[in-house]
Design an enzyme around this catalytic site. Structure first.
Site, PDB file in Angstrom:
ATOM      1  CB  THR A   1      38.869  21.701  63.534  1.00  0.00           C
ATOM      2  OG1 THR A   1      39.876  21.609  62.526  1.00  0.00           O
ATOM      3  CG2 THR A   1      39.578  21.703  64.885  1.00  0.00           C
ATOM      4  CG  ASP A   2      40.683  18.361  59.574  1.00  0.00           C
ATOM      5  OD1 ASP A   2      40.963  19.483  60.032  1.00  0.00           O
ATOM      6  OD2 ASP A   2      40.842  18.062  58.379  1.00  0.00           O
ATOM      7  CD  GLU A   3      43.792  23.118  61.919  1.00  0.00           C
ATOM      8  OE1 GLU A   3      44.782  23.445  62.591  1.00  0.00           O
ATOM      9  OE2 GLU A   3      43.155  23.921  61.221  1.00  0.00           O
TER      10      GLU A   3
ATOM     11  CE1 TYR B   1      40.647  26.420  66.085  1.00  0.00           C
ATOM     12  CE2 TYR B   1      41.993  25.273  64.445  1.00  0.00           C
ATOM     13  CZ  TYR B   1      40.748  25.632  64.943  1.00  0.00           C
ATOM     14  OH  TYR B   1      39.604  25.194  64.314  1.00  0.00           O
TER      15      TYR B   1
ATOM     16  CE  LYS C   1      36.835  23.798  67.794  1.00  0.00           C
ATOM     17  NZ  LYS C   1      35.483  24.377  68.084  1.00  0.00           N
TER      18      LYS C   1
END
Length: 367
Positions: A137-139, A163, A167
């Site tokens: 993810t870009d998060e 989260y 990741k």
């Protein structure tokens, strides 16, 4: 794609995973094995279109179960792995981070080791052709303070939530396995996905269903947070492109080229519902009247935006959907597929799972 391709997809009953499985089965000749433990967000109903295909098989297995994974690798003999299994809801990670550490970090480690043991036994062309594609993810990059800045494949990691930290950790593990063991990996980091079969705890389906039921539509803070929205079918197409044509050891950012403030997304959905679902719940004059601003989430990132030029430049991929076309398709899908989301809301989609009841699903809105 060669007929001999056998692709093991983890998390294939989830939102993005099911889109990948459906596209692989419908658009390619690959054999597909779906490994999913079927947590609350795993929905076999999302795979009904391909469930009877002789090129599709399902294993209900936890990716933390190394022995079961070893058995699947030995039986299915994949030519590639697409790793999408993950806990992904930010609010849930804040309330209870342990499951995110277990699945996203320990589970990725367990899968990496099973895949590496299997890969080490392969010979010649089979070993040279094997791929482990990790979907992230870009998060992991944190947020962007500059209104014009974009996440690139070399942006430093700065995760903000349990989260995104989990990741980021899984991304680091995958890179380390490539550097240390020469394990053939690919990594992709995507922006916010949306589209059909999206679990109702996420922002867009949550807004649609709350509006249709005449319930308040919660918006964090003032709704000014910016996200880049990627239609899930475009993402699935990109992931298959990376698997087939990406360069081992490389990272590819996948974005939708559609930056929108959260409040813009909510208002767009309300406007579409005025057009597509004019018969409103009792007491509702305009759908947008249901918008309710609520206390912001702790550590809420202000802006995400992806530079996906590497995907276009090196792999000839670009999203086919604009936000306007994609969101219209999404709202229409939820209006035309009430049976799918009604089974989610009632908990009926969980019937038949060992040790699980059909308790109604509980969810909170989030992007």
């Amino acid at each position: 794609m060669d007929f001999d391709q056998r692709i093991l997809v983890t998390g294939g009953a989830g939102f993005i995973g099911s889109a990948v499985v459906r596209k692989l089965v419908s658009d390619t000749a690959a054999q597909v094995a779906n490994v999913d433990v079927l947590t609350y967000a795993g929905n076999p109903d999302s795979l009904s279109a391909v469930a009877d295909s002789d090129r599709y098989r399902f294993y209900r297995v936890d990716i933390c179960d190394s022995q079961a994974l070893d058995e699947i690798f030995a039986e299915f003999r994949p030519t590639a792995v697409m790793h999408l299994a993950a806990e992904s809801h930010v609010d849930r990670s804040i309330d209870g981070p342990a499951e995110f550490i277990q699945t996203n970090i320990v589970g990725t480690y367990s899968l990496l080791e099973s895949a590496r043991r299997y890969w080490a036994r392969l010979v010649d062309d089979e070993k040279a052709g094997f791929r482990f594609h990790h979907i992230s993810t870009d998060e992991v990059y944190g947020d962007l303070e500059d209104d014009t800045a974009l996440f690139t494949e070399t942006t430093p990691y700065a995760p903000s939530s349990p989260y995104s930290a989990s990741k980021a950790s899984s991304d680091h593990l995958v890179r380390a396995w490539q550097r240390t063991y020469g394990f053939p990996v690919l990594i992709t980091n995507c922006s916010n996905n949306y589209g059909p079969f999206h679990f109702p705890e996420k922002l867009i389906p949550h807004v649609i269903l709350n509006a249709l039921h005449g319930k308040p539509i919660p918006v964090y803070g003032d709704g000014s947070q910016i996200r880049d929205w990627l239609y899930v079918e475009d993402h699935a197409r990109a992931l298959i492109r990376v698997l087939n044509n990406g360069v081992i050891g490389e990272t590819y950012n996948i974005g939708g080229h559609n930056e929108k403030r959260n409040i813009e997304v909510v208002e767009t959905i309300c406007s579409l519902l005025e057009e597509l679902a004019p018969l409103k719940p009792e007491g509702v004059v305009h759908y947008r009247d249901l918008i309710t601003f609520v206390t912001d989430r702790p550590g809420h990132d202000a802006r995400y935006a992806i530079d996906a030029s590497k995907m276009q430049r090196e792999l000839d991929w670009a999203p086919e959907e604009t936000f306007e076309t994609g969101i219209r398709k999404t709202v229409s899908w939820y209006l035309n597929n009430t049976a799918w989301w009604q089974r989610v809301l009632s908990g009926a989609y969980q019937l038949g799972r060992l040790g699980e009841s059909a308790a109604p699903s509980k969810f909170k809105g989030d992007e």
